[in-house]
Design a protein around this motif. Structure first.
Motif, PDB file in Angstrom:
ATOM      1  N   ALA A 190       0.810  -1.256   0.098  1.00 25.39           N
ATOM      2  CA  ALA A 190      -0.116   0.215  -0.031  1.00 25.39           C
ATOM      3  C   ALA A 190       1.007   1.406   0.015  1.00 25.39           C
ATOM      4  N   PHE A 191       0.335   2.476  -0.770  1.00 21.90           N
ATOM      5  CA  PHE A 191       1.136   3.456  -0.747  1.00 21.90           C
ATOM      6  C   PHE A 191       0.195   4.740  -0.931  1.00 21.90           C
ATOM      7  N   LEU A 192       0.561   5.747  -0.202  1.00 26.60           N
ATOM      8  CA  LEU A 192      -0.233   7.151  -0.062  1.00 26.60           C
ATOM      9  C   LEU A 192       0.259   8.062  -1.129  1.00 26.60           C
ATOM     10  N   VAL A 193      -0.344   8.115  -2.216  1.00 30.29           N
ATOM     11  CA  VAL A 193       0.173   9.075  -3.253  1.00 30.29           C
ATOM     12  C   VAL A 193      -0.721  10.372  -3.434  1.00 30.29           C
ATOM     13  N   PRO A 194      -0.016  11.385  -3.429  1.00 35.21           N
ATOM     14  CA  PRO A 194      -0.798  12.915  -3.317  1.00 35.21           C
ATOM     15  C   PRO A 194      -1.280  13.179  -4.960  1.00 35.21           C
ATOM     16  N   GLY A 195      -2.549  13.687  -4.622  1.00 29.81           N
ATOM     17  CA  GLY A 195      -3.188  13.913  -5.838  1.00 29.81           C
ATOM     18  C   GLY A 195      -2.538  14.630  -6.898  1.00 29.81           C
ATOM     19  N   ASP A 196      -1.711  15.732  -6.585  1.00 28.78           N
ATOM     20  CA  ASP A 196      -1.033  16.194  -7.646  1.00 28.78           C
ATOM     21  C   ASP A 196       0.216  15.666  -7.959  1.00 28.78           C
ATOM     22  N   ALA A 197       0.405  14.205  -7.946  1.00 31.30           N
ATOM     23  CA  ALA A 197       1.862  13.800  -8.259  1.00 31.30           C
ATOM     24  C   ALA A 197       2.055  13.754  -9.609  1.00 31.30           C
ATOM     25  N   GLU A 198       3.055  14.089  -9.981  1.00 33.40           N
ATOM     26  CA  GLU A 198       3.705  13.790 -11.504  1.00 33.40           C
ATOM     27  C   GLU A 198       3.363  12.417 -12.258  1.00 33.40           C
ATOM     28  N   GLY A 199       2.653  12.442 -13.274  1.00 34.13           N
ATOM     29  CA  GLY A 199       2.661  11.080 -13.802  1.00 34.13           C
ATOM     30  C   GLY A 199       1.141  10.561 -13.251  1.00 34.13           C
ATOM     31  N   LEU A 200       0.362  11.044 -12.375  1.00 38.20           N
ATOM     32  CA  LEU A 200      -1.118  10.914 -12.055  1.00 38.20           C
ATOM     33  C   LEU A 200      -1.983  11.564 -12.688  1.00 38.20           C
ATOM     34  N   SER A 201      -2.761  10.757 -13.344  1.00 36.72           N
ATOM     35  CA  SER A 201      -4.085  11.417 -14.167  1.00 36.72           C
ATOM     36  C   SER A 201      -5.181  10.681 -14.273  1.00 36.72           C
ATOM     37  N   ALA A 202      -6.281  11.254 -14.589  1.00 37.50           N
ATOM     38  CA  ALA A 202      -7.483  10.575 -14.453  1.00 37.50           C
ATOM     39  C   ALA A 202      -8.128  10.588 -15.814  1.00 37.50           C
ATOM     40  N   ALA A 203      -8.827   9.578 -16.444  1.00 39.51           N
ATOM     41  CA  ALA A 203      -9.841   9.544 -17.453  1.00 39.51           C
ATOM     42  C   ALA A 203     -10.982  10.388 -17.295  1.00 39.51           C
ATOM     43  N   ALA A 204     -11.690  10.347 -18.296  1.00 35.59           N
ATOM     44  CA  ALA A 204     -13.147  11.171 -18.128  1.00 35.59           C
ATOM     45  C   ALA A 204     -13.909  10.337 -17.329  1.00 35.59           C
ATOM     46  N   PRO A 205     -14.683  11.037 -16.447  1.00 31.25           N
ATOM     47  CA  PRO A 205     -15.770  10.091 -15.838  1.00 31.25           C
ATOM     48  C   PRO A 205     -16.481   9.262 -16.270  1.00 31.25           C
ATOM     49  N   GLU A 206     -17.011   8.200 -15.626  1.00 30.61           N
ATOM     50  CA  GLU A 206     -17.944   7.108 -16.251  1.00 30.61           C
ATOM     51  C   GLU A 206     -19.172   7.889 -16.350  1.00 30.61           C
ATOM     52  N   ARG A 207     -20.099   7.326 -17.320  1.00 30.95           N
ATOM     53  CA  ARG A 207     -21.276   7.784 -17.736  1.00 30.95           C
ATOM     54  C   ARG A 207     -22.016   7.032 -16.924  1.00 30.95           C
ATOM     55  N   LYS A 208     -22.747   7.211 -15.769  1.00 30.90           N
ATOM     56  CA  LYS A 208     -23.368   6.250 -14.946  1.00 30.90           C
ATOM     57  C   LYS A 208     -25.120   6.120 -14.828  1.00 30.90           C
ATOM     58  N   MET A 209     -25.664   5.125 -14.529  1.00 33.25           N
ATOM     59  CA  MET A 209     -26.884   5.225 -14.428  1.00 33.25           C
ATOM     60  C   MET A 209     -27.725   6.091 -13.391  1.00 33.25           C
ATOM     61  N   GLY A 210     -26.831   6.172 -11.915  1.00 31.82           N
ATOM     62  CA  GLY A 210     -27.198   6.896 -10.895  1.00 31.82           C
ATOM     63  C   GLY A 210     -25.901   7.719 -10.357  1.00 31.82           C
ATOM     64  N   MET A 211     -26.153   8.450  -9.422  1.00 33.08           N
ATOM     65  CA  MET A 211     -24.920   9.015  -8.704  1.00 33.08           C
ATOM     66  C   MET A 211     -23.970   9.987  -9.593  1.00 33.08           C
ATOM     67  N   LYS A 212     -24.825  10.501 -10.523  1.00 39.92           N
ATOM     68  CA  LYS A 212     -24.029  11.394 -11.451  1.00 39.92           C
ATOM     69  C   LYS A 212     -23.166  12.514 -10.893  1.00 39.92           C
ATOM     70  N   GLY A 213     -23.345  12.750  -9.644  1.00 37.91           N
ATOM     71  CA  GLY A 213     -22.797  13.976  -9.142  1.00 37.91           C
ATOM     72  C   GLY A 213     -21.314  13.434  -8.770  1.00 37.91           C
ATOM     73  N   SER A 214     -21.269  12.278  -8.323  1.00 35.90           N
ATOM     74  CA  SER A 214     -20.257  11.643  -7.700  1.00 35.90           C
ATOM     75  C   SER A 214     -19.145  11.188  -8.850  1.00 35.90           C
ATOM     76  N   PRO A 215     -17.864  11.790  -9.176  1.00 31.58           N
ATOM     77  CA  PRO A 215     -17.196  11.417 -10.476  1.00 31.58           C
ATOM     78  C   PRO A 215     -16.416  10.080 -10.151  1.00 31.58           C
ATOM     79  N   THR A 216     -16.644   8.912 -10.949  1.00 34.04           N
ATOM     80  CA  THR A 216     -15.871   7.527 -10.896  1.00 34.04           C
ATOM     81  C   THR A 216     -15.024   7.248 -12.169  1.00 34.04           C
ATOM     82  N   ALA A 217     -13.986   7.287 -12.035  1.00 35.11           N
ATOM     83  CA  ALA A 217     -13.104   7.320 -13.329  1.00 35.11           C
ATOM     84  C   ALA A 217     -11.785   6.675 -12.889  1.00 35.11           C
ATOM     85  N   GLN A 218     -11.153   5.945 -14.243  1.00 34.77           N
ATOM     86  CA  GLN A 218      -9.891   5.400 -14.314  1.00 34.77           C
ATOM     87  C   GLN A 218      -8.757   6.262 -13.534  1.00 34.77           C
TER      88      GLN A 218
END
Length: 390
Positions: A190-218
């Motif tokens: 297990a590792f604790l990784v900062p959200g602004d770490a270089e090399g960390l990125s997220a894909a576009a959020p999934e398009r979901k049936m519900g909970m559209k206000g909560s981003p779920t992404a790769q």
């Protein structure tokens, strides 16, 4: 208050402090969260300002030590807070549960120095966390994850992709499970990784049936470098840490499910008292009254189940089986109750002008996240009959 308005749940709270806490949460939920929930979910808007308010109110670290900025509340109380928040808006209730899950590894397995350095900001400093275990090819089979962490002197280089990450792309820190050794559960750390770490990125959020206000992404880790001081626990201990977090996290999902179900029941009861057919309220008809009675009974059973599991955890006793049972029962109940609420509202239940259809769409994901309900049945069966023979 009109006589058809939802009544507050009669909570089982152990102290006056806990009762005051629930009163605070209800006030925030009714004043700041519920009035905007439908509009913001429809717009797909994440309420970051709400999480800032919850952090400032001491509600993002309730089960953790006061020494590090936590509320030092028992799970019996913390879970009832989640239920209140989820009843107002699942994006918020589940978001707090995920943040608590993401903080668990450091709070439970981190060194004293690590906890002193990071936990105060995580629990009360306005930060928001995400938990990174699942991958595109390893969901229920989490031990087969392929994200790698390779040692480079006193640092680690993380490479891989995590999937279905709540708060992916907006989190301030990520608790990441990565492979540092052999295949299987013993090679994960297990590792604790900062959200602004270089090399960390997220894909576009999934398009979901519900909970559209909560981003779920790769979440992609492309050569992300972190110091060894951000390794949590021992090398190879990551899978044990992950499962420990999930046992507690499943109770969070159970509480959120009961919150959504309670909100759906409240909506159904209020509608049934007001809607008139054949010269009287539809709440007078026995078939509908029996539906409401069954809905209420299953909700109370679910609440009792998650609280019983929480009390085991608070007493330091094994609770994994009961956590799986609570997650299974409460989320199945949420799906059934929200479906019945739509039926009671009839055509109106199928429209976005009433909240029942949103509750139904949101309930579905709770049967999937943090271990599908099929996985919960496997966990329960193993406790009863032992591991499967190969």
């Amino acid at each position: 208050m009109p006589d058809h308005a939802p009544q507050p749940v009669d909570r089982q709270l152990p102290t006056d402090e806990a009762r005051d806490l629930i009163s605070l949460v209800r006030d925030i939920a009714q004043r700041e969260i519920a009035p905007k929930a439908a509009e913001e979910e429809d717009a797909g808007r994440f309420p970051r300002e709400t999480f800032t308010l919850l952090s400032e109110s001491g509600l993002l670290g309730l089960p953790y030590d006061a020494e590090y900025g936590g509320g030092e509340q028992p799970y019996e109380v913390y879970l009832q807070v989640l239920e209140e928040l989820a009843a107002a808006r699942l994006t918020v209730g589940l978001g707090v549960s995920v943040h608590t899950l993401a903080s668990h590894a450091l709070a439970t397995y981190g060194t004293k120095e690590q906890r002193a350095e990071h936990l105060p900001a995580m629990l009360g400093g306005g930060l928001l966390g995400a938990y990174c275990l699942s991958e595109p090819a390893s969901g229920s089979d989490a031990a087969s994850l392929r994200t790698k962490a390779v040692r480079d002197g006193d640092r680690w280089v993380l490479t891989g992709t995590k999937a279905w990450i709540t708060h992916g792309g907006i989190a301030d820190f990520y608790t990441v499970m990565a492979r540092t050794g052999e295949d299987g559960p013993r090679g994960i750390t297990a590792f604790l990784v900062p959200g602004d770490a270089e090399g960390l990125s997220a894909a576009a959020p999934e398009r979901k049936m519900g909970m559209k206000g909560s981003p779920t992404a790769q979440v992609h880790l492309d050569g992300v470098r972190v110091g060894d001081e951000r390794r949590i626990g021992e090398e190879g201990q990551g899978f044990t840490i992950a499962l420990s977090a999930l046992d507690s996290g499943r109770l969070g999902i159970a509480a959120c499910a009961v919150g959504v179900a309670q909100a759906a029941l409240d909506a159904a009861v209020g509608y049934a008292r007001e809607r008139r057919q054949f010269g009287r309220p539809i709440a007078d008809f026995q078939g509908l009254r029996f539906m409401l009675a069954d809905m209420a009974t299953q909700i109370e059973a679910g609440r009792a189940l998650y609280l019983a599991a929480a009390r085991l955890k608070d007493a330091g006793r094994p609770f994994a089986k009961q956590a799986a049972m609570a997650k299974l029962h409460c989320t199945d109940t949420a799906m059934k109750v929200t479906t019945d609420a739509v039926q009671i509202l009839g055509g109106y239940g199928y429209t976005a002008d009433f909240p029942a259809e949103r509750y139904m769409r949101e309930a579905k994901v709770l049967q999937i996240v943090e271990g599908t309900n099929q996985i919960q049945r496997m966990v329960i069966a193993r406790h009863l009959a032992g591991p499967e023979t190969r």
